[in-house]
Design a protein around this motif. Structure first.
Motif, PDB file in Angstrom:
ATOM      1  N   TYR A  58       0.831  -1.163   0.174  1.00  0.00           N
ATOM      2  CA  TYR A  58       0.093  -0.137   0.104  1.00  0.00           C
ATOM      3  C   TYR A  58       0.962   1.247   0.037  1.00  0.00           C
ATOM      4  CZ  TYR A  58      -2.895   3.831   2.040  1.00  0.00           C
ATOM      5  OH  TYR A  58      -3.710   4.611   2.212  1.00  0.00           O
ATOM      6  N   SER A  59       0.591   2.151  -0.718  1.00  0.00           N
ATOM      7  CA  SER A  59       1.171   3.535  -0.922  1.00  0.00           C
ATOM      8  C   SER A  59       2.383   3.373  -1.503  1.00  0.00           C
ATOM      9  CB  SER A  59       1.497   4.145   0.369  1.00  0.00           C
ATOM     10  OG  SER A  59       2.341   3.770   1.135  1.00  0.00           O
ATOM     11  N   ASP A  91      -3.445   2.126  -3.814  1.00  0.00           N
ATOM     12  CA  ASP A  91      -4.327   1.404  -3.014  1.00  0.00           C
ATOM     13  C   ASP A  91      -5.307   0.468  -3.718  1.00  0.00           C
ATOM     14  OD1 ASP A  91      -5.893   3.197  -4.093  1.00  0.00           O
ATOM     15  OD2 ASP A  91      -6.720   4.172  -2.340  1.00  0.00           O
ATOM     16  N   MET A 136       0.070  -5.280   1.232  1.00  0.00           N
ATOM     17  CA  MET A 136      -1.326  -5.212   0.241  1.00  0.00           C
ATOM     18  C   MET A 136      -0.663  -6.142  -0.969  1.00  0.00           C
ATOM     19  SD  MET A 136      -2.607  -2.118  -2.061  1.00  0.00           S
ATOM     20  CE  MET A 136      -1.166  -2.045  -3.310  1.00  0.00           C
ATOM     21  N   ASN A 170      -9.165   0.906   7.433  1.00  0.00           N
ATOM     22  CA  ASN A 170      -7.840   1.150   6.690  1.00  0.00           C
ATOM     23  C   ASN A 170      -7.525   0.975   5.473  1.00  0.00           C
ATOM     24  OD1 ASN A 170      -7.771  -0.261   9.726  1.00  0.00           O
ATOM     25  ND2 ASN A 170      -5.961   0.884   9.560  1.00  0.00           N
ATOM     26  N   TRP A 171      -6.450   1.854   4.863  1.00  0.00           N
ATOM     27  CA  TRP A 171      -5.647   1.691   3.673  1.00  0.00           C
ATOM     28  C   TRP A 171      -6.985   1.761   2.454  1.00  0.00           C
ATOM     29  CZ3 TRP A 171      -5.219  -2.937   7.024  1.00  0.00           C
ATOM     30  CH2 TRP A 171      -3.789  -2.673   7.983  1.00  0.00           C
TER      31      TRP A 171
END
Length: 270
Positions: A58-59, A91, A136, A170-171
């Motif tokens: 993620y990110s 994401d 992720m 989240n996320w």
């Protein structure tokens, strides 16, 4: 796990010089109508026959692995297979969603794989493909492998968010598939933990690892327990460590040793 540990130990004793070729490509996605940056790490020497798709978290972005873990190039040279690191968006969780610019399942499975194999002349059998990733990307790798066993024979995850449901806020997961309390069915359909029923007996070889201080440690343990209960063979490794690059810089050694064993074993049976 002893054989994997042995291979990793051997790597540190016999480390090669950094000679791998690193290409940064722009791969056009017709489905999303945009170019996707992708790093391809190629071993020096003989033409490679197998490919590991390595997903970021993620990110993150396509360059995370090669920039944050420079010795991954040594690993590529040692084992002799290609590593491909596509950009998966900020994401995306590597899903296809209602947003036409977030169709990363389709991109990887129907656009990226044939592009890479055609460009570099790599074998296209499923036994020449593996997929893994971090956080992720660990979830994404197992999600794609479970749903596309015609494409992948080997899959892994390091520090993977293998069950998204304990993290409803989240996320930006809810930004992709809706809020959990309104879209519980969608969350179940998009989490690895509820897709284990898709695994065909003997069809996937799996390697999952997670740090003992990681906030995803609990869900990884539960996935391990569920796979064990379902009699799904898999390797599960826990090591001291948090959800950070210090841990992933170590875990990638075990991951890549595992995939090397898989590729070597299948090449001997052909």
């Amino acid at each position: 796990m002893k054989s994997i540990l042995f291979l990793v130990a051997t790597f540190f004793i016999c480390s090669t010089l950094d000679a791998a070729q690193v290409d940064t490509l722009s791969v056009f996605s017709k489905r999303m109508d945009k170019n996707i940056k992708t790093v391809v790490i190629l071993p020096e020497g003989n033409k490679p026959t197998s490919t590991l798709y390595l997903l970021h978290g993620y990110s993150g972005n396509y360059a995370n692995w090669v920039n944050n873990v420079p010795h991954i190039k040594d690993l590529v040279d040692r084992y002799g297979y290609v590593v491909v690191c596509p950009d998966g968006g900020f994401d995306s969780w590597y899903w296809d969603t209602a947003d036409k610019e977030y169709q990363y399942e389709t991109f990887i499975t129907t656009e990226l794989i044939p592009f890479v194999e055609a460009k570099y002349g790599i074998a296209s059998e499923r036994t020449n493909r593996g997929i893994t990733g971090l956080s992720m990307g660990g979830h994404g790798a197992l999600y794609l492998a479970f749903r596309h066993q015609d494409l992948f024979a080997f899959a892994g995850s390091t520090s993977g968010g293998v069950d998204i449901r304990p993290f409803p806020n989240n996320w930006n997961i809810k930004g992709r598939i809706g809020a959990y309390h309104d879209h519980e069915k969608a969350w179940n359909e998009h989490t690895v933990m509820e897709l284990t029923n898709l695994i065909e007996p003997g069809n996937l070889q799996l390697f999952i690892d997670c740090g003992t201080e990681d906030f995803f440690f609990g869900v990884n343990n539960k996935l391990h327990e569920k796979l064990s209960y379902l009699n799904v063979p898999h390797h599960y490794l826990t090591l001291p460590g948090k959800h950070d690059w210090k841990y992933w810089s170590r875990s990638i050694d075990y991951q890549m040793a595992f995939f090397n064993q898989c590729f070597q074993a299948t090449s001997k049976t052909k």
